[in-house]
Design a protein around this motif. Structure first.
Motif, mmCIF file in Angstrom:
data_model
loop_
_atom_site.group_PDB
_atom_site.id
_atom_site.type_symbol
_atom_site.label_atom_id
_atom_site.label_comp_id
_atom_site.label_asym_id
_atom_site.label_seq_id
_atom_site.Cartn_x
_atom_site.Cartn_y
_atom_site.Cartn_z
ATOM 1 N N VAL A 290 -14.909 -17.791 13.425
ATOM 2 C CA VAL A 290 -14.900 -18.769 12.336
ATOM 3 C C VAL A 290 -15.133 -18.052 11.011
ATOM 4 C CG1 VAL A 290 -15.677 -20.696 13.762
ATOM 5 C CG2 VAL A 290 -17.362 -19.259 12.638
ATOM 6 N N LYS A 291 -14.925 -18.774 9.914
ATOM 7 C CA LYS A 291 -15.146 -18.210 8.580
ATOM 8 C C LYS A 291 -16.637 -18.062 8.292
ATOM 9 C CE LYS A 291 -10.826 -18.279 7.195
ATOM 10 N NZ LYS A 291 -10.093 -17.081 6.873
ATOM 11 N N LYS A 292 -16.941 -17.340 7.232
ATOM 12 C CA LYS A 292 -18.321 -17.023 6.869
ATOM 13 C C LYS A 292 -19.170 -18.279 6.650
ATOM 14 C CE LYS A 292 -20.882 -14.951 3.090
ATOM 15 N NZ LYS A 292 -20.772 -14.392 1.752
ATOM 16 N N GLU A 293 -18.641 -19.251 5.951
ATOM 17 C CA GLU A 293 -19.401 -20.458 5.650
ATOM 18 C C GLU A 293 -19.701 -21.256 6.913
ATOM 19 O OE1 GLU A 293 -16.513 -19.622 4.138
ATOM 20 O OE2 GLU A 293 -17.298 -18.937 2.205
ATOM 21 N N HIS A 294 -18.701 -21.354 7.790
ATOM 22 C CA HIS A 294 -18.889 -22.075 9.056
ATOM 23 C C HIS A 294 -19.909 -21.355 9.927
ATOM 24 C CE1 HIS A 294 -16.796 -24.125 12.745
ATOM 25 N NE2 HIS A 294 -18.046 -24.490 12.597
ATOM 26 N N ARG A 295 -19.822 -20.027 9.953
ATOM 27 C CA ARG A 295 -20.764 -19.231 10.738
ATOM 28 C C ARG A 295 -22.190 -19.401 10.217
ATOM 29 N NH1 ARG A 295 -17.808 -15.147 10.890
ATOM 30 N NH2 ARG A 295 -18.495 -14.149 8.966
ATOM 31 N N HIS B 50 -17.795 -6.500 11.364
ATOM 32 C CA HIS B 50 -17.293 -7.630 12.119
ATOM 33 C C HIS B 50 -18.135 -7.926 13.354
ATOM 34 C CE1 HIS B 50 -13.790 -7.971 9.583
ATOM 35 N NE2 HIS B 50 -13.638 -6.653 9.664
ATOM 36 N N THR C 205 -18.713 -12.520 14.720
ATOM 37 C CA THR C 205 -17.961 -13.395 13.825
ATOM 38 C C THR C 205 -17.742 -14.778 14.433
ATOM 39 O OG1 THR C 205 -15.889 -12.520 14.686
ATOM 40 C CG2 THR C 205 -16.755 -11.513 12.681
#
Length: 182
Positions: free
Chosen positions: A12-17, A6, A9
């Protein structure tokens, strides 16, 4: 077990990141220096340095297929063809990767700035480091203060040696004069 997964992070979610990192990295490679929040800058540093390593590997390779492979890996992560072209270079133009050929890492530097006026978020300036940059030199620590007892014993020792040397110095010319008289 998924321990220590972690880092950075950014809430935000993985795709947004991934999208945030792609756009920040593209801006960094275009402008060499960007101002963002401290958390985003700290998250961007390893992301951008991995892309620069891909560019270095492509520059070191002689095989055109390997160079293309590294370029496509970078495009997949950054999603901006022009920014990748600026980093990697083209056939007629050398890219920004030439600045990093002799460096073994540490391609970016983060400066902390004053908090943002609107929401008091910690701000930072992240920049690409020039090839000839030596970095910061470690400041020499001042010598620790000696205790009064140690200082007194050193002064006494220097006085004794000073007396001995002056006695020898006075005796030496007298001996030279006696030898000259013989």
């Amino acid at each position: 077990m998924r321990h220590s997964k972690h880092k950075h992070t950014l809430g935000v979610k993985k795709e947004h990141r991934a999208a945030i990192m792609a756009s920040l990295a593209a801006a960094l490679f275009r402008h060499d220096r960007i101002e963002t929040t401290l958390a985003s800058a700290k998250a961007l540093r390893p992301f951008a340095e991995k892309i620069i390593t891909l560019a270095k590997n492509a520059a070191a390779s002689e095989d055109a297929a390997v160079k293309l492979h590294y370029r496509r890996l970078a495009i997949a992560r950054i999603r901006d063809v022009e920014a990748v072209a600026m980093l990697f270079g083209s056939k007629d133009k050398e890219g920004k990767v030439s600045k990093f050929v002799n460096r073994k890492g540490g391609y970016t530097r983060i400066y902390k700035l004053v908090p943002r006026a609107g929401d008091a978020a910690h701000m930072a300036l992240i920049e690409l480091i020039e090839a000839d940059d030596e970095g910061y030199k470690a400041a020499k620590k001042p010598a620790a203060k000696k205790t009064a007892k140690k200082v007194a014993t050193k002064k006494a020792a220097t006085k004794k040696t000073a007396k001995k040397t002056t006695k020898k110095a006075e005796a030496a010319p007298a001996e030279d004069a006696e030898k000259a008289a013989e």
